[in-house]
Design a protein around this motif. Structure first.
Motif, PDB file in Angstrom:
ATOM      1  N   LYS D  10      68.404  27.377  34.599  1.00 22.76           N
ATOM      2  CA  LYS D  10      69.447  26.432  34.176  1.00 22.76           C
ATOM      3  C   LYS D  10      70.539  26.420  35.255  1.00 22.76           C
ATOM      4  O   LYS D  10      71.359  27.341  35.314  1.00 22.76           O
ATOM      5  CB  LYS D  10      70.007  26.894  32.827  1.00 22.76           C
ATOM      6  CG  LYS D  10      70.672  25.809  32.005  1.00 22.76           C
ATOM      7  CD  LYS D  10      71.232  26.382  30.714  1.00 22.76           C
ATOM      8  CE  LYS D  10      70.133  26.664  29.693  1.00 22.76           C
ATOM      9  NZ  LYS D  10      70.580  27.478  28.550  1.00 22.76           N
ATOM     10  N   ASP D  11      70.516  25.442  36.129  1.00 18.47           N
ATOM     11  CA  ASP D  11      71.460  25.402  37.251  1.00 18.47           C
ATOM     12  C   ASP D  11      72.060  24.019  37.399  1.00 18.47           C
ATOM     13  O   ASP D  11      72.327  23.563  38.518  1.00 18.47           O
ATOM     14  CB  ASP D  11      70.722  25.763  38.557  1.00 18.47           C
ATOM     15  CG  ASP D  11      70.486  27.266  38.696  1.00 18.47           C
ATOM     16  OD1 ASP D  11      71.442  28.011  38.481  1.00 18.47           O
ATOM     17  OD2 ASP D  11      69.359  27.671  39.016  1.00 18.47           O
ATOM     18  N   GLY D  12      72.209  23.324  36.295  1.00 19.93           N
ATOM     19  CA  GLY D  12      72.904  22.046  36.360  1.00 19.93           C
ATOM     20  C   GLY D  12      72.092  20.889  36.926  1.00 19.93           C
ATOM     21  O   GLY D  12      72.675  19.978  37.511  1.00 19.93           O
ATOM     22  N   ALA D  13      70.771  20.903  36.754  1.00 14.63           N
ATOM     23  CA  ALA D  13      70.005  19.712  37.125  1.00 14.63           C
ATOM     24  C   ALA D  13      70.533  18.540  36.306  1.00 14.63           C
ATOM     25  O   ALA D  13      70.736  18.664  35.095  1.00 14.63           O
ATOM     26  CB  ALA D  13      68.518  19.927  36.853  1.00 14.63           C
ATOM     27  N   SER D  14      70.764  17.406  36.953  1.00 10.45           N
ATOM     28  CA  SER D  14      71.300  16.239  36.238  1.00 10.45           C
ATOM     29  C   SER D  14      70.178  15.494  35.521  1.00 10.45           C
ATOM     30  O   SER D  14      68.998  15.667  35.834  1.00 10.45           O
ATOM     31  CB  SER D  14      71.978  15.303  37.223  1.00 10.45           C
ATOM     32  OG  SER D  14      70.993  14.733  38.074  1.00 10.45           O
ATOM     33  N   ALA D  15      70.581  14.631  34.559  1.00 12.16           N
ATOM     34  CA  ALA D  15      69.597  13.798  33.864  1.00 12.16           C
ATOM     35  C   ALA D  15      68.820  12.951  34.873  1.00 12.16           C
ATOM     36  O   ALA D  15      67.604  12.763  34.746  1.00 12.16           O
ATOM     37  CB  ALA D  15      70.298  12.910  32.842  1.00 12.16           C
ATOM     38  N   GLY D  16      69.494  12.478  35.897  1.00 12.93           N
ATOM     39  CA  GLY D  16      68.828  11.654  36.916  1.00 12.93           C
ATOM     40  C   GLY D  16      67.782  12.444  37.700  1.00 12.93           C
ATOM     41  O   GLY D  16      66.685  11.947  37.966  1.00 12.93           O
ATOM     42  N   GLN D  17      68.127  13.688  38.051  1.00 14.51           N
ATOM     43  CA  GLN D  17      67.157  14.515  38.782  1.00 14.51           C
ATOM     44  C   GLN D  17      65.945  14.818  37.897  1.00 14.51           C
ATOM     45  O   GLN D  17      64.803  14.785  38.367  1.00 14.51           O
ATOM     46  CB  GLN D  17      67.807  15.835  39.211  1.00 14.51           C
ATOM     47  CG  GLN D  17      68.763  15.684  40.389  1.00 14.51           C
ATOM     48  CD  GLN D  17      69.479  16.988  40.702  1.00 14.51           C
ATOM     49  OE1 GLN D  17      70.023  17.634  39.783  1.00 14.51           O
ATOM     50  NE2 GLN D  17      69.494  17.376  41.962  1.00 14.51           N
TER      51      GLN D  17
END
Lengths: 67, 67, 67, 67, 67, 67
Positions: D10-17
Protein backbone atom coordinates in the motif's frame (compact mmCIF):
# COMPACT_ATOMS: atom_id res chain seq x y z
CA UNK A 1 -12.03 -29.65 5.21
CA UNK A 2 -12.57 -27.44 2.17
CA UNK A 3 -11.30 -23.87 2.04
CA UNK A 4 -13.39 -21.35 0.12
CA UNK A 5 -12.38 -17.78 -0.74
CA UNK A 6 -15.08 -15.48 -2.10
CA UNK A 7 -14.11 -12.11 -3.55
CA UNK A 8 -16.86 -9.54 -4.13
CA UNK A 9 -16.88 -5.80 -4.69
CA UNK A 10 -17.37 -3.75 -1.52
CA UNK A 11 -21.03 -2.79 -1.92
CA UNK A 12 -22.43 -2.87 1.58
CA UNK A 13 -23.14 -6.56 2.07
CA UNK A 14 -24.52 -6.83 5.60
CA UNK A 15 -23.17 -9.12 8.33
CA UNK A 16 -26.40 -11.12 7.98
CA UNK A 17 -25.96 -11.59 4.22
CA UNK A 18 -22.35 -12.66 4.70
CA UNK A 19 -23.43 -15.17 7.35
CA UNK A 20 -26.01 -16.57 4.89
CA UNK A 21 -23.35 -16.95 2.18
CA UNK A 22 -21.03 -18.77 4.59
CA UNK A 23 -23.77 -21.08 5.78
CA UNK A 24 -25.03 -21.72 2.23
CA UNK A 25 -21.64 -22.58 0.72
CA UNK A 26 -20.80 -24.85 3.67
CA UNK A 27 -24.07 -26.78 3.26
CA UNK A 28 -23.57 -27.05 -0.51
CA UNK A 29 -20.17 -28.72 -0.09
CA UNK A 30 -21.63 -31.10 2.49
CA UNK A 31 -24.60 -32.00 0.27
CA UNK A 32 -22.78 -32.40 -3.05
CA UNK A 33 -19.34 -33.63 -2.00
CA UNK A 34 -19.92 -35.00 1.51
CA UNK A 35 -17.46 -32.55 3.06
CA UNK A 36 -17.46 -32.09 6.84
CA UNK A 37 -19.03 -28.69 7.69
CA UNK A 38 -17.15 -28.49 11.02
CA UNK A 39 -13.82 -28.04 9.21
CA UNK A 40 -15.08 -26.06 6.20
CA UNK A 41 -13.52 -22.58 6.18
CA UNK A 42 -15.00 -19.71 4.15
CA UNK A 43 -13.27 -16.31 3.83
CA UNK A 44 -14.98 -13.35 2.14
CA UNK A 45 -12.86 -10.50 0.74
CA UNK A 46 -14.64 -7.24 -0.06
CA UNK A 47 -12.70 -5.31 -2.70
CA UNK A 48 -12.84 -1.58 -3.53
CA UNK A 49 -14.36 -0.92 -6.99
CA UNK A 50 -11.16 0.95 -7.97
CA UNK A 51 -9.25 -2.31 -7.44
CA UNK A 52 -11.55 -4.62 -9.41
CA UNK A 53 -11.27 -4.83 -13.18
CA UNK A 54 -13.34 -6.61 -15.78
CA UNK A 55 -13.26 -6.07 -19.54
CA UNK A 56 -10.07 -4.03 -19.10
CA UNK A 57 -11.80 -1.35 -16.97
CA UNK A 58 -12.29 -0.83 -13.25
CA UNK A 59 -15.77 -1.32 -11.85
CA UNK A 60 -15.67 2.37 -10.85
CA UNK A 61 -15.17 3.34 -14.51
CA UNK A 62 -17.88 0.96 -15.73
CA UNK A 63 -20.46 2.27 -13.28
CA UNK A 64 -19.78 5.87 -14.35
CA UNK A 65 -20.59 4.77 -17.89
CA UNK A 66 -23.75 3.02 -16.74
CA UNK A 67 -22.43 -0.45 -17.59
CA UNK B 1 11.58 -18.16 -3.96
CA UNK B 2 8.50 -19.39 -2.09
CA UNK B 3 5.38 -17.30 -1.71
CA UNK B 4 3.39 -17.68 1.52
CA UNK B 5 -0.03 -16.19 2.23
CA UNK B 6 -1.29 -16.33 5.81
CA UNK B 7 -4.89 -15.44 6.58
CA UNK B 8 -5.87 -14.81 10.21
CA UNK B 9 -8.80 -13.12 11.87
CA UNK B 10 -8.26 -9.45 12.70
CA UNK B 11 -7.60 -9.71 16.44
CA UNK B 12 -4.96 -7.10 17.13
CA UNK B 13 -1.77 -8.94 16.14
CA UNK B 14 1.03 -6.40 16.75
CA UNK B 15 3.62 -5.33 14.16
CA UNK B 16 6.19 -7.19 16.26
CA UNK B 17 4.19 -10.43 16.24
CA UNK B 18 3.68 -10.20 12.50
CA UNK B 19 7.43 -9.63 12.01
CA UNK B 20 8.10 -12.76 14.10
CA UNK B 21 5.69 -14.82 11.98
CA UNK B 22 7.36 -13.60 8.76
CA UNK B 23 10.85 -14.34 10.07
CA UNK B 24 9.78 -17.73 11.47
CA UNK B 25 8.11 -18.99 8.30
CA UNK B 26 11.03 -17.80 6.15
CA UNK B 27 13.54 -19.67 8.33
CA UNK B 28 11.38 -22.80 8.34
CA UNK B 29 11.34 -22.97 4.53
CA UNK B 30 15.12 -22.45 4.46
CA UNK B 31 15.75 -25.15 7.09
CA UNK B 32 13.37 -27.83 5.77
CA UNK B 33 13.35 -27.22 2.01
CA UNK B 34 16.57 -25.26 1.44
CA UNK B 35 14.67 -22.27 0.02
CA UNK B 36 16.52 -18.94 -0.33
CA UNK B 37 15.27 -16.51 2.36
CA UNK B 38 16.22 -13.46 0.26
CA UNK B 39 13.47 -14.22 -2.26
CA UNK B 40 10.89 -15.68 0.14
CA UNK B 41 7.76 -13.51 0.20
CA UNK B 42 5.20 -13.69 3.04
CA UNK B 43 1.91 -11.77 2.95
CA UNK B 44 -0.41 -11.66 5.98
CA UNK B 45 -4.12 -10.88 5.49
CA UNK B 46 -6.13 -9.90 8.58
CA UNK B 47 -9.80 -10.67 8.03
CA UNK B 48 -12.83 -9.22 9.85
CA UNK B 49 -14.61 -11.83 12.00
CA UNK B 50 -17.85 -11.14 10.06
CA UNK B 51 -16.08 -12.32 6.91
CA UNK B 52 -14.59 -15.55 8.30
CA UNK B 53 -16.70 -18.68 8.53
CA UNK B 54 -16.07 -22.08 10.02
CA UNK B 55 -18.62 -24.79 10.73
CA UNK B 56 -21.16 -22.83 8.66
CA UNK B 57 -21.10 -19.81 11.01
CA UNK B 58 -19.13 -16.58 11.11
CA UNK B 59 -16.51 -16.19 13.83
CA UNK B 60 -18.59 -13.26 15.13
CA UNK B 61 -21.58 -15.59 15.63
CA UNK B 62 -19.44 -18.31 17.24
CA UNK B 63 -17.87 -15.92 19.74
CA UNK B 64 -21.30 -14.63 20.81
CA UNK B 65 -22.18 -18.25 21.60
CA UNK B 66 -18.95 -18.72 23.53
CA UNK B 67 -17.55 -21.23 21.00
CA UNK C 1 -8.31 -20.92 12.64
CA UNK C 2 -5.64 -19.55 10.31
CA UNK C 3 -5.38 -20.56 6.67
CA UNK C 4 -1.91 -20.74 5.14
CA UNK C 5 -1.09 -21.24 1.46
CA UNK C 6 2.52 -21.99 0.54
CA UNK C 7 3.59 -21.93 -3.09
CA UNK C 8 6.95 -23.46 -4.01
CA UNK C 9 8.51 -24.62 -7.27
CA UNK C 10 8.02 -28.34 -7.99
CA UNK C 11 11.47 -29.64 -7.08
CA UNK C 12 10.81 -33.00 -5.51
CA UNK C 13 9.91 -32.03 -1.94
CA UNK C 14 9.17 -35.36 -0.21
CA UNK C 15 5.96 -36.19 1.67
CA UNK C 16 8.06 -36.12 4.86
CA UNK C 17 9.40 -32.63 4.16
CA UNK C 18 5.92 -31.33 3.38
CA UNK C 19 4.62 -32.85 6.64
CA UNK C 20 7.44 -31.05 8.51
CA UNK C 21 6.53 -27.72 6.87
CA UNK C 22 2.86 -28.17 7.80
CA UNK C 23 3.69 -29.07 11.39
CA UNK C 24 6.25 -26.27 11.70
CA UNK C 25 3.99 -23.50 10.40
CA UNK C 26 1.09 -24.69 12.56
CA UNK C 27 3.26 -24.62 15.70
CA UNK C 28 4.63 -21.20 14.81
CA UNK C 29 1.15 -19.66 14.62
CA UNK C 30 0.24 -21.29 17.94
CA UNK C 31 3.42 -20.05 19.66
CA UNK C 32 3.47 -16.48 18.32
CA UNK C 33 -0.23 -15.67 17.87
CA UNK C 34 -1.96 -18.21 20.12
CA UNK C 35 -3.88 -19.73 17.21
CA UNK C 36 -5.59 -23.10 17.70
CA UNK C 37 -3.60 -25.81 15.84
CA UNK C 38 -6.69 -28.03 15.52
CA UNK C 39 -8.32 -25.60 13.07
CA UNK C 40 -5.15 -24.37 11.34
CA UNK C 41 -5.22 -25.32 7.65
CA UNK C 42 -2.06 -25.35 5.50
CA UNK C 43 -2.15 -25.99 1.74
CA UNK C 44 1.06 -26.43 -0.29
CA UNK C 45 1.02 -25.78 -4.05
CA UNK C 46 3.93 -27.12 -6.09
CA UNK C 47 4.33 -25.10 -9.29
CA UNK C 48 6.11 -26.07 -12.53
CA UNK C 49 9.26 -23.96 -13.13
CA UNK C 50 7.81 -22.88 -16.52
CA UNK C 51 4.92 -21.28 -14.61
CA UNK C 52 6.96 -19.39 -12.00
CA UNK C 53 8.56 -16.06 -12.84
CA UNK C 54 10.90 -13.79 -10.94
CA UNK C 55 12.88 -10.86 -12.32
CA UNK C 56 10.79 -11.07 -15.50
CA UNK C 57 12.01 -14.57 -16.38
CA UNK C 58 10.73 -18.06 -15.69
CA UNK C 59 12.67 -20.20 -13.24
CA UNK C 60 13.32 -22.59 -16.14
CA UNK C 61 15.07 -19.79 -18.05
CA UNK C 62 17.05 -18.66 -15.02
CA UNK C 63 18.34 -22.14 -14.26
CA UNK C 64 19.55 -22.58 -17.86
CA UNK C 65 21.59 -19.40 -17.34
CA UNK C 66 22.97 -20.69 -14.05
CA UNK C 67 21.14 -18.03 -12.00
CA UNK D 1 -11.78 -15.83 -18.90
CA UNK D 2 -8.54 -15.43 -16.95
CA UNK D 3 -8.46 -14.32 -13.33
CA UNK D 4 -5.52 -12.22 -12.19
CA UNK D 5 -4.69 -11.24 -8.62
CA UNK D 6 -2.02 -8.59 -8.08
CA UNK D 7 -0.69 -7.94 -4.60
CA UNK D 8 1.35 -4.78 -4.00
CA UNK D 9 2.35 -2.85 -0.91
CA UNK D 10 0.00 0.00 0.00
CA UNK D 11 2.03 2.97 -1.26
CA UNK D 12 -0.53 5.36 -2.63
CA UNK D 13 -1.15 3.95 -6.10
CA UNK D 14 -3.77 6.26 -7.63
CA UNK D 15 -7.09 5.14 -9.12
CA UNK D 16 -5.68 6.11 -12.52
CA UNK D 17 -2.56 3.96 -12.09
CA UNK D 18 -4.65 1.00 -10.97
CA UNK D 19 -6.92 1.43 -14.02
CA UNK D 20 -3.80 1.41 -16.24
CA UNK D 21 -2.54 -1.81 -14.62
CA UNK D 22 -5.94 -3.48 -15.13
CA UNK D 23 -6.16 -2.39 -18.76
CA UNK D 24 -2.52 -3.34 -19.44
CA UNK D 25 -2.73 -6.85 -17.99
CA UNK D 26 -6.03 -7.52 -19.78
CA UNK D 27 -4.54 -6.50 -23.15
CA UNK D 28 -1.42 -8.57 -22.52
CA UNK D 29 -3.45 -11.75 -21.98
CA UNK D 30 -5.46 -11.01 -25.14
CA UNK D 31 -2.35 -10.35 -27.24
CA UNK D 32 -0.19 -13.26 -26.02
CA UNK D 33 -2.75 -15.95 -25.19
CA UNK D 34 -5.82 -14.85 -27.17
CA UNK D 35 -7.93 -14.53 -24.00
CA UNK D 36 -11.26 -12.69 -24.20
CA UNK D 37 -10.89 -9.28 -22.47
CA UNK D 38 -14.64 -9.10 -21.73
CA UNK D 39 -14.37 -11.94 -19.19
CA UNK D 40 -10.88 -11.18 -17.85
CA UNK D 41 -11.05 -10.29 -14.17
CA UNK D 42 -8.22 -8.46 -12.37
CA UNK D 43 -8.22 -7.86 -8.61
CA UNK D 44 -5.57 -5.66 -6.95
CA UNK D 45 -4.84 -6.11 -3.23
CA UNK D 46 -2.93 -3.32 -1.47
CA UNK D 47 -1.15 -4.68 1.58
CA UNK D 48 0.16 -2.78 4.63
CA UNK D 49 3.99 -2.79 4.81
CA UNK D 50 3.76 -4.38 8.31
CA UNK D 51 2.04 -7.37 6.68
CA UNK D 52 4.46 -7.90 3.78
CA UNK D 53 7.70 -9.78 4.34
CA UNK D 54 10.68 -10.46 2.12
CA UNK D 55 14.07 -11.78 3.15
CA UNK D 56 12.60 -12.64 6.57
CA UNK D 57 11.79 -9.01 7.44
CA UNK D 58 8.73 -6.83 7.00
CA UNK D 59 8.90 -4.05 4.41
CA UNK D 60 8.45 -1.60 7.31
CA UNK D 61 11.65 -2.92 8.93
CA UNK D 62 13.57 -2.89 5.64
CA UNK D 63 12.64 0.71 4.86
CA UNK D 64 13.79 1.86 8.33
CA UNK D 65 17.17 0.31 7.49
CA UNK D 66 17.23 2.01 4.09
CA UNK D 67 16.96 -1.26 2.19
CA UNK E 1 -18.82 -10.31 -10.82
CA UNK E 2 -17.68 -12.38 -7.86
CA UNK E 3 -14.67 -14.67 -7.98
CA UNK E 4 -14.80 -17.85 -5.92
CA UNK E 5 -11.92 -20.25 -5.30
CA UNK E 6 -12.73 -23.60 -3.72
CA UNK E 7 -9.92 -25.84 -2.50
CA UNK E 8 -10.72 -29.48 -1.71
CA UNK E 9 -8.62 -32.59 -1.28
CA UNK E 10 -8.26 -34.69 -4.44
CA UNK E 11 -10.72 -37.48 -3.67
CA UNK E 12 -12.29 -38.29 -7.00
CA UNK E 13 -14.99 -35.62 -7.27
CA UNK E 14 -16.66 -36.29 -10.63
CA UNK E 15 -17.10 -33.72 -13.40
CA UNK E 16 -20.83 -33.80 -12.63
CA UNK E 17 -20.30 -33.04 -8.94
CA UNK E 18 -17.96 -30.17 -9.76
CA UNK E 19 -20.53 -28.77 -12.21
CA UNK E 20 -23.16 -28.93 -9.43
CA UNK E 21 -20.87 -27.08 -7.01
CA UNK E 22 -20.20 -24.34 -9.61
CA UNK E 23 -23.89 -23.95 -10.40
CA UNK E 24 -24.87 -24.02 -6.72
CA UNK E 25 -22.38 -21.38 -5.57
CA UNK E 26 -23.25 -19.11 -8.51
CA UNK E 27 -26.98 -19.29 -7.69
CA UNK E 28 -26.29 -18.66 -4.01
CA UNK E 29 -24.44 -15.42 -4.71
CA UNK E 30 -27.24 -14.30 -7.04
CA UNK E 31 -29.96 -15.13 -4.50
CA UNK E 32 -28.31 -13.68 -1.37
CA UNK E 33 -26.23 -10.80 -2.75
CA UNK E 34 -27.87 -10.10 -6.13
CA UNK E 35 -24.64 -10.84 -8.02
CA UNK E 36 -24.81 -11.35 -11.79
CA UNK E 37 -24.35 -15.08 -12.57
CA UNK E 38 -23.04 -14.33 -16.08
CA UNK E 39 -19.83 -12.80 -14.68
CA UNK E 40 -19.45 -15.05 -11.62
CA UNK E 41 -16.25 -17.10 -11.88
CA UNK E 42 -15.68 -20.24 -9.79
CA UNK E 43 -12.35 -22.11 -9.78
CA UNK E 44 -11.96 -25.47 -8.02
CA UNK E 45 -8.48 -26.65 -6.95
CA UNK E 46 -8.07 -30.32 -6.07
CA UNK E 47 -5.11 -30.78 -3.73
CA UNK E 48 -3.09 -33.95 -3.02
CA UNK E 49 -3.61 -35.20 0.55
CA UNK E 50 0.18 -34.99 1.13
CA UNK E 51 -0.09 -31.24 0.51
CA UNK E 52 -3.05 -30.50 2.79
CA UNK E 53 -2.52 -30.04 6.50
CA UNK E 54 -4.92 -29.62 9.40
CA UNK E 55 -4.14 -29.89 13.09
CA UNK E 56 -0.42 -29.88 12.23
CA UNK E 57 -0.61 -33.12 10.21
CA UNK E 58 -1.15 -33.94 6.55
CA UNK E 59 -4.47 -35.50 5.57
CA UNK E 60 -2.46 -38.55 4.44
CA UNK E 61 -1.10 -38.95 7.99
CA UNK E 62 -4.52 -38.42 9.57
CA UNK E 63 -6.22 -41.03 7.38
CA UNK E 64 -3.56 -43.63 8.25
CA UNK E 65 -4.46 -43.02 11.89
CA UNK E 66 -8.16 -43.35 11.13
CA UNK E 67 -8.87 -39.69 11.97
CA UNK F 1 8.07 -6.62 -4.75
CA UNK F 2 4.66 -7.38 -6.22
CA UNK F 3 3.17 -10.87 -6.33
CA UNK F 4 0.96 -11.74 -9.28
CA UNK F 5 -1.14 -14.89 -9.67
CA UNK F 6 -2.66 -15.59 -13.08
CA UNK F 7 -5.23 -18.34 -13.47
CA UNK F 8 -6.10 -19.52 -16.98
CA UNK F 9 -7.80 -22.61 -18.37
CA UNK F 10 -5.40 -25.38 -19.40
CA UNK F 11 -5.42 -24.93 -23.16
CA UNK F 12 -1.89 -25.67 -24.22
CA UNK F 13 -0.14 -22.37 -23.54
CA UNK F 14 3.50 -22.97 -24.53
CA UNK F 15 6.51 -22.36 -22.30
CA UNK F 16 7.39 -19.46 -24.61
CA UNK F 17 3.97 -17.85 -24.24
CA UNK F 18 4.09 -18.20 -20.47
CA UNK F 19 7.56 -16.60 -20.44
CA UNK F 20 6.16 -13.69 -22.47
CA UNK F 21 3.27 -13.22 -20.03
CA UNK F 22 5.68 -13.21 -17.06
CA UNK F 23 8.01 -10.73 -18.72
CA UNK F 24 5.12 -8.53 -19.88
CA UNK F 25 3.39 -8.29 -16.51
CA UNK F 26 6.70 -7.61 -14.73
CA UNK F 27 7.52 -4.73 -17.12
CA UNK F 28 4.01 -3.32 -16.78
CA UNK F 29 4.30 -3.06 -12.99
CA UNK F 30 7.72 -1.41 -13.35
CA UNK F 31 6.48 1.09 -15.94
CA UNK F 32 3.18 2.07 -14.28
CA UNK F 33 3.92 1.69 -10.57
CA UNK F 34 7.74 1.82 -10.43
CA UNK F 35 7.96 -1.68 -8.90
CA UNK F 36 11.35 -3.43 -8.86
CA UNK F 37 11.34 -6.22 -11.50
CA UNK F 38 14.04 -8.17 -9.62
CA UNK F 39 11.63 -8.97 -6.77
CA UNK F 40 8.42 -9.25 -8.82
CA UNK F 41 7.02 -12.78 -8.61
CA UNK F 42 4.48 -14.13 -11.13
CA UNK F 43 2.82 -17.53 -10.75
CA UNK F 44 0.61 -18.99 -13.50
CA UNK F 45 -1.96 -21.68 -12.63
CA UNK F 46 -3.43 -23.69 -15.49
CA UNK F 47 -6.84 -25.06 -14.52
CA UNK F 48 -8.76 -27.99 -16.05
CA UNK F 49 -11.91 -26.86 -17.90
CA UNK F 50 -14.01 -29.16 -15.64
CA UNK F 51 -12.81 -27.09 -12.67
CA UNK F 52 -13.51 -23.63 -14.09
CA UNK F 53 -17.01 -22.19 -14.00
CA UNK F 54 -18.52 -19.04 -15.43
CA UNK F 55 -22.19 -18.20 -15.76
CA UNK F 56 -22.99 -21.15 -13.50
CA UNK F 57 -21.55 -23.72 -15.93
CA UNK F 58 -18.16 -25.35 -16.35
CA UNK F 59 -16.07 -24.33 -19.36
CA UNK F 60 -16.32 -27.95 -20.52
CA UNK F 61 -20.13 -27.66 -20.62
CA UNK F 62 -20.02 -24.28 -22.36
CA UNK F 63 -17.69 -25.48 -25.09
CA UNK F 64 -19.95 -28.48 -25.82
CA UNK F 65 -22.75 -25.97 -26.38
CA UNK F 66 -20.55 -23.88 -28.64
CA UNK F 67 -20.49 -20.94 -26.20
Amino acid sequence: MPYVNIKITKDGASAGQKAQVISGVTNLLRDILGKNPQTTVVVIDEVDTDNWGIGGETVTQRRKQGK
